[in-house]
Design a protein around this motif. Structure first.
Motif, PDB file in Angstrom:
ATOM      1  N   SER A  28       3.242  14.169 -17.017  1.00 42.34           N
ATOM      2  CA  SER A  28       1.992  14.256 -16.263  1.00 42.34           C
ATOM      3  C   SER A  28       1.076  13.094 -16.606  1.00 42.34           C
ATOM      4  O   SER A  28       1.004  12.680 -17.763  1.00 42.34           O
ATOM      5  CB  SER A  28       1.250  15.558 -16.595  1.00 42.34           C
ATOM      6  N   VAL A  29       0.406  12.575 -15.591  1.00 45.24           N
ATOM      7  CA  VAL A  29      -0.557  11.491 -15.803  1.00 45.24           C
ATOM      8  C   VAL A  29      -1.844  11.815 -15.053  1.00 45.24           C
ATOM      9  O   VAL A  29      -1.818  12.511 -14.042  1.00 45.24           O
ATOM     10  CB  VAL A  29       0.003  10.129 -15.336  1.00 45.24           C
ATOM     11  N   LYS A  30      -2.940  11.315 -15.554  1.00 44.63           N
ATOM     12  CA  LYS A  30      -4.229  11.512 -14.895  1.00 44.63           C
ATOM     13  C   LYS A  30      -4.400  10.453 -13.811  1.00 44.63           C
ATOM     14  O   LYS A  30      -4.138   9.272 -14.049  1.00 44.63           O
ATOM     15  CB  LYS A  30      -5.365  11.423 -15.905  1.00 44.63           C
ATOM     16  N   VAL A  31      -4.807  10.890 -12.626  1.00 48.61           N
ATOM     17  CA  VAL A  31      -5.053   9.988 -11.507  1.00 48.61           C
ATOM     18  C   VAL A  31      -6.440  10.274 -10.941  1.00 48.61           C
ATOM     19  O   VAL A  31      -7.017  11.329 -11.187  1.00 48.61           O
ATOM     20  CB  VAL A  31      -3.977  10.140 -10.401  1.00 48.61           C
ATOM     21  N   ASN A  32      -6.965   9.328 -10.189  1.00 53.85           N
ATOM     22  CA  ASN A  32      -8.251   9.543  -9.533  1.00 53.85           C
ATOM     23  C   ASN A  32      -8.255   8.835  -8.183  1.00 53.85           C
ATOM     24  O   ASN A  32      -7.404   7.995  -7.897  1.00 53.85           O
ATOM     25  CB  ASN A  32      -9.415   9.068 -10.416  1.00 53.85           C
ATOM     26  N   LEU A  33      -9.206   9.205  -7.353  1.00 56.92           N
ATOM     27  CA  LEU A  33      -9.360   8.542  -6.062  1.00 56.92           C
ATOM     28  C   LEU A  33      -9.959   7.162  -6.290  1.00 56.92           C
ATOM     29  O   LEU A  33     -10.735   6.966  -7.237  1.00 56.92           O
ATOM     30  CB  LEU A  33     -10.282   9.349  -5.145  1.00 56.92           C
ATOM     31  N   PRO A  34      -9.632   6.200  -5.454  1.00 54.25           N
ATOM     32  CA  PRO A  34     -10.228   4.866  -5.606  1.00 54.25           C
ATOM     33  C   PRO A  34     -11.751   4.929  -5.459  1.00 54.25           C
ATOM     34  O   PRO A  34     -12.261   5.680  -4.632  1.00 54.25           O
ATOM     35  CB  PRO A  34      -9.619   4.067  -4.453  1.00 54.25           C
ATOM     36  N   ASN A  35     -12.461   4.146  -6.258  1.00 55.02           N
ATOM     37  CA  ASN A  35     -13.923   4.065  -6.118  1.00 55.02           C
ATOM     38  C   ASN A  35     -14.300   2.779  -5.387  1.00 55.02           C
ATOM     39  O   ASN A  35     -15.375   2.240  -5.582  1.00 55.02           O
ATOM     40  CB  ASN A  35     -14.617   4.176  -7.481  1.00 55.02           C
ATOM     41  N   PHE A  36     -13.383   2.300  -4.552  1.00 55.23           N
ATOM     42  CA  PHE A  36     -13.586   1.094  -3.748  1.00 55.23           C
ATOM     43  C   PHE A  36     -12.984   1.344  -2.371  1.00 55.23           C
ATOM     44  O   PHE A  36     -12.165   2.247  -2.182  1.00 55.23           O
ATOM     45  CB  PHE A  36     -12.936  -0.130  -4.414  1.00 55.23           C
ATOM     46  N   LYS A  37     -13.395   0.524  -1.428  1.00 54.50           N
ATOM     47  CA  LYS A  37     -12.906   0.624  -0.060  1.00 54.50           C
ATOM     48  C   LYS A  37     -11.448   0.151   0.007  1.00 54.50           C
ATOM     49  O   LYS A  37     -11.073  -0.813  -0.656  1.00 54.50           O
ATOM     50  CB  LYS A  37     -13.791  -0.247   0.837  1.00 54.50           C
ATOM     51  N   VAL A  38     -10.631   0.847   0.810  1.00 54.74           N
ATOM     52  CA  VAL A  38      -9.246   0.448   1.032  1.00 54.74           C
ATOM     53  C   VAL A  38      -9.032   0.319   2.538  1.00 54.74           C
ATOM     54  O   VAL A  38      -9.332   1.243   3.296  1.00 54.74           O
ATOM     55  CB  VAL A  38      -8.242   1.462   0.448  1.00 54.74           C
ATOM     56  N   LEU A  40      -6.080  -0.719   5.364  1.00 52.65           N
ATOM     57  CA  LEU A  40      -4.664  -0.970   5.621  1.00 52.65           C
ATOM     58  C   LEU A  40      -4.499  -1.337   7.089  1.00 52.65           C
ATOM     59  O   LEU A  40      -4.870  -0.550   7.974  1.00 52.65           O
ATOM     60  CB  LEU A  40      -3.824   0.262   5.298  1.00 52.65           C
ATOM     61  N   ASN A  41      -3.956  -2.502   7.358  1.00 51.77           N
ATOM     62  CA  ASN A  41      -3.758  -2.979   8.728  1.00 51.77           C
ATOM     63  C   ASN A  41      -5.013  -2.787   9.587  1.00 51.77           C
ATOM     64  O   ASN A  41      -4.941  -2.333  10.723  1.00 51.77           O
ATOM     65  CB  ASN A  41      -2.550  -2.292   9.377  1.00 51.77           C
ATOM     66  N   GLY A  42      -6.172  -3.117   9.020  1.00 50.59           N
ATOM     67  CA  GLY A  42      -7.435  -3.050   9.749  1.00 50.59           C
ATOM     68  C   GLY A  42      -8.062  -1.672   9.811  1.00 50.59           C
ATOM     69  O   GLY A  42      -9.146  -1.514  10.378  1.00 50.59           O
ATOM     70  N   THR A  43      -7.439  -0.656   9.231  1.00 53.92           N
ATOM     71  CA  THR A  43      -7.954   0.710   9.256  1.00 53.92           C
ATOM     72  C   THR A  43      -8.465   1.093   7.876  1.00 53.92           C
ATOM     73  O   THR A  43      -7.712   1.029   6.898  1.00 53.92           O
ATOM     74  CB  THR A  43      -6.853   1.698   9.690  1.00 53.92           C
ATOM     75  N   VAL A  44      -9.743   1.505   7.806  1.00 57.32           N
ATOM     76  CA  VAL A  44     -10.310   1.951   6.536  1.00 57.32           C
ATOM     77  C   VAL A  44      -9.778   3.353   6.240  1.00 57.32           C
ATOM     78  O   VAL A  44      -9.807   4.238   7.098  1.00 57.32           O
ATOM     79  CB  VAL A  44     -11.856   1.957   6.585  1.00 57.32           C
ATOM     80  N   VAL A  45      -9.269   3.556   5.037  1.00 56.85           N
ATOM     81  CA  VAL A  45      -8.680   4.827   4.627  1.00 56.85           C
ATOM     82  C   VAL A  45      -9.784   5.784   4.167  1.00 56.85           C
ATOM     83  O   VAL A  45     -10.641   5.406   3.368  1.00 56.85           O
ATOM     84  CB  VAL A  45      -7.660   4.610   3.493  1.00 56.85           C
ATOM     85  N   ASP A  46      -9.751   7.023   4.674  1.00 58.42           N
ATOM     86  CA  ASP A  46     -10.688   8.065   4.258  1.00 58.42           C
ATOM     87  C   ASP A  46     -10.013   8.923   3.193  1.00 58.42           C
ATOM     88  O   ASP A  46      -9.357   9.918   3.501  1.00 58.42           O
ATOM     89  CB  ASP A  46     -11.118   8.925   5.447  1.00 58.42           C
ATOM     90  N   ASN A  47     -10.145   8.528   1.936  1.00 59.82           N
ATOM     91  CA  ASN A  47      -9.508   9.268   0.847  1.00 59.82           C
ATOM     92  C   ASN A  47     -10.181  10.600   0.556  1.00 59.82           C
ATOM     93  O   ASN A  47      -9.549  11.488  -0.005  1.00 59.82           O
ATOM     94  CB  ASN A  47      -9.476   8.409  -0.414  1.00 59.82           C
ATOM     95  N   ASP A  48     -11.438  10.743   0.918  1.00 57.40           N
ATOM     96  CA  ASP A  48     -12.147  11.991   0.632  1.00 57.40           C
ATOM     97  C   ASP A  48     -11.538  13.187   1.355  1.00 57.40           C
ATOM     98  O   ASP A  48     -11.499  14.288   0.820  1.00 57.40           O
ATOM     99  CB  ASP A  48     -13.627  11.873   1.000  1.00 57.40           C
ATOM    100  N   TYR A  49     -11.063  12.985   2.580  1.00 59.21           N
ATOM    101  CA  TYR A  49     -10.560  14.099   3.386  1.00 59.21           C
ATOM    102  C   TYR A  49      -9.106  13.917   3.835  1.00 59.21           C
ATOM    103  O   TYR A  49      -8.677  14.507   4.810  1.00 59.21           O
ATOM    104  CB  TYR A  49     -11.462  14.319   4.601  1.00 59.21           C
ATOM    105  N   SER A  50      -8.352  13.129   3.108  1.00 59.18           N
ATOM    106  CA  SER A  50      -6.946  12.943   3.416  1.00 59.18           C
ATOM    107  C   SER A  50      -6.113  13.944   2.616  1.00 59.18           C
ATOM    108  O   SER A  50      -6.357  14.146   1.420  1.00 59.18           O
ATOM    109  CB  SER A  50      -6.497  11.528   3.059  1.00 59.18           C
ATOM    110  N   VAL A 168      -7.495  -4.804   0.523  1.00 60.74           N
ATOM    111  CA  VAL A 168      -7.128  -5.050   1.922  1.00 60.74           C
ATOM    112  C   VAL A 168      -5.651  -5.414   1.961  1.00 60.74           C
ATOM    113  O   VAL A 168      -5.230  -6.374   1.306  1.00 60.74           O
ATOM    114  CB  VAL A 168      -7.976  -6.184   2.537  1.00 60.74           C
ATOM    115  N   ILE A 169      -4.877  -4.639   2.711  1.00 57.83           N
ATOM    116  CA  ILE A 169      -3.450  -4.912   2.856  1.00 57.83           C
ATOM    117  C   ILE A 169      -3.109  -4.944   4.336  1.00 57.83           C
ATOM    118  O   ILE A 169      -3.468  -4.037   5.086  1.00 57.83           O
ATOM    119  CB  ILE A 169      -2.597  -3.856   2.133  1.00 57.83           C
ATOM    120  N   ASN A 170      -2.435  -6.003   4.730  1.00 56.96           N
ATOM    121  CA  ASN A 170      -1.927  -6.119   6.094  1.00 56.96           C
ATOM    122  C   ASN A 170      -0.440  -6.369   6.012  1.00 56.96           C
ATOM    123  O   ASN A 170       0.018  -7.227   5.263  1.00 56.96           O
ATOM    124  CB  ASN A 170      -2.618  -7.267   6.840  1.00 56.96           C
ATOM    125  N   SER A 171       0.315  -5.624   6.788  1.00 62.87           N
ATOM    126  CA  SER A 171       1.762  -5.788   6.797  1.00 62.87           C
ATOM    127  C   SER A 171       2.183  -6.628   7.993  1.00 62.87           C
ATOM    128  O   SER A 171       1.439  -6.729   8.967  1.00 62.87           O
ATOM    129  CB  SER A 171       2.445  -4.420   6.824  1.00 62.87           C
TER     130      SER A 171
END
Length: 183
Positions: A28-38, A40-50, A168-171
């Motif tokens: 087991s490892v501790k993880v957290n949500l990013p505290n920065f904007k992400v 992907l291919n021009g779409t901002v990811v909504d980590n709060d409600y994903s 920012v990641i673009n494929s």
């Protein structure tokens, strides 16, 4: 004699459940949500409600290897069995952004498990036990580390991070998606 045998059996039965979580906790490892904007291919990811948000472990962002998320970034996955494991290929497949939304807000902190099954990326076997950034299991989905090695060298993504724009990641398949044409 029967009382001693019963006491010994009871002590062994009580010790067994205690030993199992201790060994499971090592994976087991501790993880957290990013505290920065992400983005992907021009779409901002909504980590709060994903349902399957991006997560951060050991200062690296991890990506959920779901059907739609992989195709959105030009990847295909296949699970054959627990013996042969997970296969990940950068094929350039095109898929639209199809977020897995939920109504409940995600907790900022959680735990994930280190994947213990075989993993192959673009035909190369990965020894997850020796990886600095191992593949993880979170909410029953495999999560992949978005490192330079995998993102740029294996998947050919355009990868950028700074404090102003975040990650920012673009494929390579993004241009095809913008035209609406499928290969």
């Amino acid at each position: 004699m029967k009382k001693q045998l019963l006491a010994l059996t009871l002590a062994a039965a009580l010790a067994l459940p205690i030993a199992q979580p201790a060994s499971a906790a090592q994976g087991s490892v501790k993880v957290n949500l990013p505290n920065f904007k992400v983005t992907l291919n021009g779409t901002v990811v909504d980590n709060d409600y994903s349902k399957y948000p991006l997560i951060v472990y050991n200062d690296i962002t991890y990506f959920p290897m779901t059907y739609y998320d992989c195709r959105f970034l030009g990847l295909e996955t296949a699970w054959e069995s627990s013996k042969t494991g997970l296969f990940i290929e950068a094929t350039g497949i095109c898929g639209a952004c199809n977020p897995y939304k939920q109504s409940q807000k995600n907790s900022r902190n959680s735990t994930a498990q280190i994947a213990s099954f075989p993993i192959t990326v673009n035909g190369k076997s990965i020894n997850n036990a020796k990886e600095k950034y191992p593949l993880l299991i979170y909410r029953d989905v495999t999560y992949f580390p978005m490192t330079w090695r995998f993102g740029v060298e294996e998947f050919n993504w355009n990868y950028h991070f700074d404090t102003k724009t975040g990650l920012v990641i673009n494929s390579p398949n993004a241009a095809t998606l913008e035209t609406g044409a499928l290969p």
